[in-house]
Design an enzyme around this catalytic site. Sequence first.
Site, PDB file in Angstrom:
ATOM      1  CB  SER A  25      -4.983   6.147   4.004  1.00 50.30           C
ATOM      2  OG  SER A  25      -3.824   5.454   3.584  1.00 50.30           O
ATOM      3  CG  ASP A  27      -6.039  -1.634   5.943  1.00 51.19           C
ATOM      4  OD1 ASP A  27      -6.975  -2.257   5.423  1.00 51.19           O
ATOM      5  OD2 ASP A  27      -4.856  -2.000   5.886  1.00 51.19           O
ATOM      6  CG  HIS A 107      -4.223   0.236  -2.559  1.00 44.22           C
ATOM      7  ND1 HIS A 107      -2.920  -0.028  -2.208  1.00 44.22           N
ATOM      8  CD2 HIS A 107      -4.984  -0.621  -1.846  1.00 44.22           C
ATOM      9  CE1 HIS A 107      -2.901  -1.027  -1.329  1.00 44.22           C
ATOM     10  NE2 HIS A 107      -4.138  -1.389  -1.096  1.00 44.22           N
ATOM     11  CE  LYS A 159      -9.389   1.140  11.347  1.00 40.20           C
ATOM     12  NZ  LYS A 159      -8.272   0.417  10.692  1.00 40.20           N
ATOM     13  CG  ASP A 161     -12.374   1.398  18.772  1.00 40.64           C
ATOM     14  OD1 ASP A 161     -12.443   2.103  17.743  1.00 40.64           O
ATOM     15  OD2 ASP A 161     -12.095   0.180  18.760  1.00 40.64           O
ATOM     16  N   GLY A 466      11.349   0.699 -46.906  1.00 38.93           N
ATOM     17  CA  GLY A 466      11.326   1.070 -48.315  1.00 38.93           C
ATOM     18  C   GLY A 466      10.374   2.194 -48.640  1.00 38.93           C
ATOM     19  CB  SER A 535       3.161   8.102 -39.266  1.00 43.28           C
ATOM     20  OG  SER A 535       3.155   7.315 -40.427  1.00 43.28           O
TER      21      SER A 535
END
Length: 626
Positions: A25, A27, A107, A159, A161, A466, A535
Site C-alpha cells: 500500500s 507509504d 495507488h 516500520k 520501530d 443520409g 458503425s
Amino acid sequence: MEAGSWSGAGRSEPKDLLRLITCGSVDDGKSTLIGRLLHDSRLIMDDQLQALAADSVRHGTVGDELDFALLVDGLEAEREQGITIDVAYRFFTTPRRSFMVADTPGHEQYTRNMATGASNAQAAIILVDARKGVLVQTRRHSFICALLGIRHVVLAVNKIDLVDYGKDAFERILADYRAFSAALGFVSVMPIPLSARHGDNVIARSANTPWYDGPCLLDYLERIDVQSETASRPFRFPVQWVNRPDSEFRGYAGTVASGSIAPGDDIVVAASGQLARVARIVTSDGDLVRAVAGDAVTITLADDIDVGRGDMLARPTERPDVADQFAAHLIWMDQDALLPGRSYLLRIGTRSGVPASVTTIKYKIDVNTREHLATHGLALNEIGFCNLATAVPVSFDTYEANRRTGAFIVIDRYSNRTVGAGMIAFALRRAANIAWQPLSVGRKDRAGLKNQKPCMVWFTGLSGAGKSTIANLLDQKLFAMAHHTMLLDGDNLRHGLSRDLGFTEADRVENIRRAGEVAKLMVDAGLIVICSFISPYRAEREMVRGLVGEGEFIEVFVDTPIEECVQRDPKGLYSKAKAGKIKNFTGIDAPYERPEAPELHLQTIGASPDELADVVIRALVERGNL
C-alpha cells in the site's frame, strides 16, 4: 512460513540474477527499503550520496536524515507527492547474487504499473506497515502477484520501530496474512520484521528484535532458490529471428525459455509438427554442448524444415498446446474499456500481430475479495477471466506451467497501444473436430456468372446523415443496370439478427461483428453488398475490412455536420436523445470516430442523394467492380 524456519547454511552455486518486485500500500516504505538496501550494501557512489543529501534537504520527509526513498523515486511528481507513480528498476549485485528490483506504485489507479513490474519477477517483497496491518492494497497486490505466477513472497513488516519493535504486532499481521494468502498458492512466504528507515533486519540481524531468529532480508534474498523451477520444465525455444548471414548457414536465434537442449536431440516445430534434429548450438563465444533456460543461442538443424520467427521449438514428447481458442486471465490496462467481439492484436512469445478477440468475459474478479462478478466489459485496472479466439492457431503452455510461454499482451490494432496483459489458463478445444469444408463452386465462379467483381460498400456516418437514402438509391441504380446486389441496413438487421442487442458500446461492437460476418458471406456469393450502418468505431470498421480480400471493402463516409443531422432528424431521434429518452445516442452522449482515409468521402451539403449515388457508381466502375 515460520520466522525461525530459515537455515543460514552457505552454498557454492555461481552468482545468478534474481528479479524482484516490491509492492504494497501507499507509504508502506517500498522505495525507502530499496534505498536502504543500496546504501547499507555500499552500492551507492559518493556523488550519488551527495546528490541524495541535497535532495533530502529539498524533498525529504525524515527530518535531517537521508531520505532513501529519493534514490528510487526519480520522477519530479513522485518527489513532490512522496509516492511512487511509475515502475522504477534498480540493479545491484552482492558477492552471492545479482538483483533486478522493480519498485512499483501503491495507488490503486496504477495497478497496471504494478502488474508490469510483477510480470517478470521471480519473487516479491510485500510491505506492510506495522501500525496499519494488512490493508486492501496488500490483498490486491498479493492477488496480482499470485495471478502473475510469483511463488516466493517476503512479508516485510516494515516500520516495526514505530510499534516499539513489538512481537505481538508482528505476529498479529503474520496471522492475518496467513489466513488471507492460504488460497493464493505461494510456495514460500518468509515473514521478516524490519525498519527500512533505520536498517533493522535489512542487511544484518537487529538487536532490537531479539525475539526474531530468522534471516535478515538480504541474506534471504541471496539464498532463495528460483532457478531450478525453470530448468526442470519442458524445453521451449521461441524463435526470435532466422539467422542467415550467407547461403551456407541457416540458424534460428532466440532465448531458451525453459528446459535444455543439446546437439543430437530431436525437436519439433510445435505448430506444424515438423521433426528435425539439432546439429549445433551456436553462440558468439563458440558452440555449446548444452543450452539451458536463459541462454541466448542460435540453433542449427540437421534437417531442412520450414521454421520462421514466432515458431516454437520443443521436444517431440513434450509439445505445447496449439489452438486458436483459449481461456485466460486478463488484466486490462487502457482507459478505453475491453469490449467482447472487438478485434485486437496479440503478441505471444516471439509471435506478434496475431488478430484476436475476446469472445466471452466469463467474469471479472474483485481482487480484494476474490469474488467473481458478472460483467460485459473490463475497465482500466480490472481483471477478468475470458475466452479468446485468434485468427490462426498459436503455440502456448498454460501460464501456471510456464510463465514465459503462457503469457501474452493485447495491442490496440488502431493506435498500437498495449492495452492488456493475459495469462493463459487452458486451451479450448471447441473447434478441434471442425475443418473448413472445400467448396466446388468458388467466389470467382459466382462473380463471373454475375459479370461483376464482388465487394462490400460500407456506408458510415451519423444518424440522419443520409446513409440509408444514398445506399437505397445506389441499390436501385445497380439493380436497373442488371447487377446482383444486397442491401443490409442497420435498422433492418436490428429487427432480426441483432434484435437482442442494445446500444451500449459492447452491443454496438457485437452488432457490427455480426453484420460484417453476414456481409462477408454475401461477398463470397459474388454479390455487391451495400451496407448502411452508423458503425461509430474505427476498430470495428477495420475489423470488417479484414474479413474480405484486398480492395473488397469500400468505406464510404457520408459526411454531414451534426447540426444538419439534428435539423433533419427524420426519425425524431435527436430530440429524444437530448430529452434523455434515448441513451448512448451517437453524436449526443456516445462518440463517433470519423474515418481518416475512406475510399470515398461524400459531403452531403450542396449535393443531392441521387448525385452522390452516381459518385459511388463511377467509383465502382473505376475500381473494376462493374
